[in-house]
Design a protein around this motif. Structure first.
Motif, short mmCIF file in Angstrom:
data_model
loop_
_atom_site.label_atom_id
_atom_site.label_comp_id
_atom_site.label_asym_id
_atom_site.label_seq_id
_atom_site.Cartn_x
_atom_site.Cartn_y
_atom_site.Cartn_z
N ALA A 2 69.63 13.99 -19.51
CA ALA A 2 68.72 15.13 -19.50
C ALA A 2 67.51 14.82 -18.63
CB ALA A 2 68.28 15.46 -20.92
N ARG A 3 67.07 15.82 -17.86
CA ARG A 3 65.92 15.59 -17.01
C ARG A 3 64.66 15.55 -17.84
NH1 ARG A 3 65.72 21.36 -13.77
NH2 ARG A 3 64.97 22.67 -15.48
N GLN A 4 63.69 14.76 -17.37
CA GLN A 4 62.45 14.59 -18.10
C GLN A 4 61.57 15.83 -17.96
OE1 GLN A 4 60.47 11.01 -17.07
NE2 GLN A 4 58.72 11.34 -18.38
N ALA A 5 60.99 16.25 -19.07
CA ALA A 5 60.14 17.42 -19.04
C ALA A 5 58.91 17.14 -18.19
CB ALA A 5 59.73 17.80 -20.46
N ARG A 6 58.56 18.10 -17.34
CA ARG A 6 57.38 17.94 -16.51
C ARG A 6 56.13 18.08 -17.35
NH1 ARG A 6 58.05 22.02 -13.43
NH2 ARG A 6 59.27 21.02 -11.79
N MET A 7 55.16 17.22 -17.11
CA MET A 7 53.91 17.25 -17.86
C MET A 7 52.84 17.92 -17.01
SD MET A 7 51.83 13.98 -19.39
CE MET A 7 53.36 13.35 -20.10
N SER A 8 52.21 18.94 -17.56
CA SER A 8 51.14 19.64 -16.86
C SER A 8 50.03 19.92 -17.87
CB SER A 8 51.65 20.94 -16.25
OG SER A 8 50.62 21.60 -15.55
N VAL A 9 48.83 19.48 -17.55
CA VAL A 9 47.71 19.60 -18.47
C VAL A 9 46.53 20.24 -17.74
CG1 VAL A 9 46.19 18.40 -20.08
CG2 VAL A 9 48.49 17.51 -19.62
N ALA A 10 45.98 21.27 -18.32
CA ALA A 10 44.86 21.97 -17.70
C ALA A 10 43.67 21.02 -17.53
CB ALA A 10 44.45 23.16 -18.55
N GLY A 11 43.01 21.13 -16.38
CA GLY A 11 41.79 20.37 -16.13
C GLY A 11 41.99 18.97 -15.61
N THR A 66 44.41 20.55 -9.26
CA THR A 66 44.01 20.65 -10.66
C THR A 66 44.16 22.09 -11.13
OG1 THR A 66 42.41 18.84 -10.47
CG2 THR A 66 42.14 20.35 -12.33
N PRO A 67 45.00 22.34 -12.14
CA PRO A 67 45.16 23.71 -12.65
C PRO A 67 44.15 24.02 -13.76
CG PRO A 67 46.73 22.26 -13.72
CD PRO A 67 45.94 21.39 -12.77
N GLU A 68 43.77 25.29 -13.86
CA GLU A 68 42.90 25.70 -14.95
C GLU A 68 43.68 25.92 -16.24
OE1 GLU A 68 40.28 28.96 -14.32
OE2 GLU A 68 39.46 28.16 -12.45
N THR A 69 45.00 26.17 -16.11
CA THR A 69 45.85 26.38 -17.27
C THR A 69 47.06 25.46 -17.18
OG1 THR A 69 47.22 28.11 -16.26
CG2 THR A 69 45.16 28.81 -17.31
N SER A 105 55.97 15.83 -10.13
CA SER A 105 54.53 15.71 -10.27
C SER A 105 54.17 14.67 -11.33
CB SER A 105 53.92 17.07 -10.66
OG SER A 105 54.33 17.46 -11.96
N HIS A 106 52.93 14.21 -11.27
CA HIS A 106 52.41 13.34 -12.33
C HIS A 106 50.89 13.50 -12.40
CE1 HIS A 106 50.67 9.85 -9.93
NE2 HIS A 106 51.30 10.53 -9.00
N LEU A 107 50.35 13.25 -13.57
CA LEU A 107 48.92 13.32 -13.79
C LEU A 107 48.24 12.09 -13.22
CD1 LEU A 107 50.09 15.20 -16.18
CD2 LEU A 107 47.84 14.85 -17.21
N VAL A 108 47.00 12.27 -12.79
CA VAL A 108 46.23 11.18 -12.18
C VAL A 108 44.89 11.04 -12.89
CG1 VAL A 108 45.16 10.34 -10.06
CG2 VAL A 108 47.32 11.63 -9.95
N LYS A 196 58.86 9.09 -11.44
CA LYS A 196 59.20 9.05 -12.86
C LYS A 196 58.38 10.05 -13.68
CE LYS A 196 60.82 4.27 -12.89
NZ LYS A 196 60.67 2.91 -13.50
N ALA A 197 57.54 10.84 -13.00
CA ALA A 197 56.70 11.84 -13.69
C ALA A 197 55.86 11.20 -14.78
CB ALA A 197 57.57 12.96 -14.26
N ARG A 198 55.32 10.02 -14.48
CA ARG A 198 54.57 9.26 -15.47
C ARG A 198 53.08 9.29 -15.11
NH1 ARG A 198 56.77 3.48 -15.70
NH2 ARG A 198 58.55 4.63 -16.57
N PRO A 199 52.20 9.62 -16.04
CA PRO A 199 50.76 9.62 -15.75
C PRO A 199 50.30 8.26 -15.23
CG PRO A 199 51.18 10.63 -17.88
CD PRO A 199 52.48 10.02 -17.43
N LEU A 200 49.35 8.31 -14.30
CA LEU A 200 48.80 7.08 -13.72
C LEU A 200 47.33 6.99 -14.09
CD1 LEU A 200 49.16 4.62 -11.86
CD2 LEU A 200 48.55 6.11 -9.94
#
Length: 232
Positions: A2-11, A66-69, A105-108, A196-200
């Protein structure tokens, strides 16, 4: 698998890559590149996403945004992909898919890695051996950050403004940062996190993000947990 769920967090800033299907070119000429950026500017505004950096290569594009939502990034990329593919196919008399699938994508961590990610994105043409001078590749946000032109697509991140009190100071500091280049370990860390869509981020950032999302972010060791011995 199964593919890894993409993580997206506002701000939070996110590093994205969008690739062509089978690594085929998605930009044939400058008209394609300009159209992509024009659409990106429209959909970023529509879905309330601040774009901090970008680079357009032959068969892929990198973005830092950076997304607002929480839904803003996905909606922006869906709109961008749909509108650009329609225009590209009509212009080049083709049909079918253009992208390889979902964007990655990944969070930074803005405090620890945003400037490194900015440099990673804007030096992409140099790592690929396409250009030698810093400003030789016109299809990136580098000229904006070096004060050569005002790019209406780009919203400077606060981390960039911390490089100096005046535009001249920021541009000089960032030029030096670019000229230092990116180390192989830093490149690998950013690439691995993206694929790997892993936060850095720092341990503190990872802990804070884990608490905010109510989910563990550090990969667990593979295999069964080790059983304690009688002396433990």
């Amino acid at each position: 698998m199964a593919r890894q769920a993409r993580m997206s967090v506002a701000g939070y800033p996110h590093h994205l890559i969008q690739r062509g299907h089978n690594r085929a070119d998605v930009f044939v000429d400058d008209a394609d590149r300009q159209r992509y950026l024009d659409i990106l500017r429209d959909v970023a505004h529509e879905h309330k996403v601040a774009v901090h950096a970008y680079v357009l290569m032959g068969n892929h594009a990198h973005l830092l945004a950076t997304p607002e939502t929480a839904e803003g990034l996905s909606r922006m990329m869906q709109s961008l992909g749909r509108r650009y593919v329609g225009w590209f196919n009509h212009r080049h008399q083709r049909t079918g898919t253009l992208w390889e699938g979902r964007f990655r994508s990944h969070l930074v961590d803005a405090d620890a890695y945003l400037l490194s990610c900015l440099r990673y994105i804007e030096l992409n043409p140099h790592r690929a051996g396409l250009v030698s001078g810093l400003l030789d590749h016109p299809w990136s946000s580098m000229a904006h950050h070096l004060g050569q032109r005002r790019d209406p697509l780009v919203t400077d991140h606060p981390a960039f403004w911390q490089l100096g009190n005046t535009p001249f100071e920021r541009e000089a500091a960032y030029r030096q940062w670019l000229e230092e280049g990116i180390s192989e370990s830093e490149r690998q860390r950013l690439t691995e996190s993206l694929l790997k869509a892993r936060p850095l981020g720092s341990p503190r950032f990872m802990q804070q993000l884990s608490q905010e999302l109510a989910r563990p972010l550090v990969p667990r060791p593979r295999g069964r947990p080790r059983k304690p011995t009688a002396t433990e």
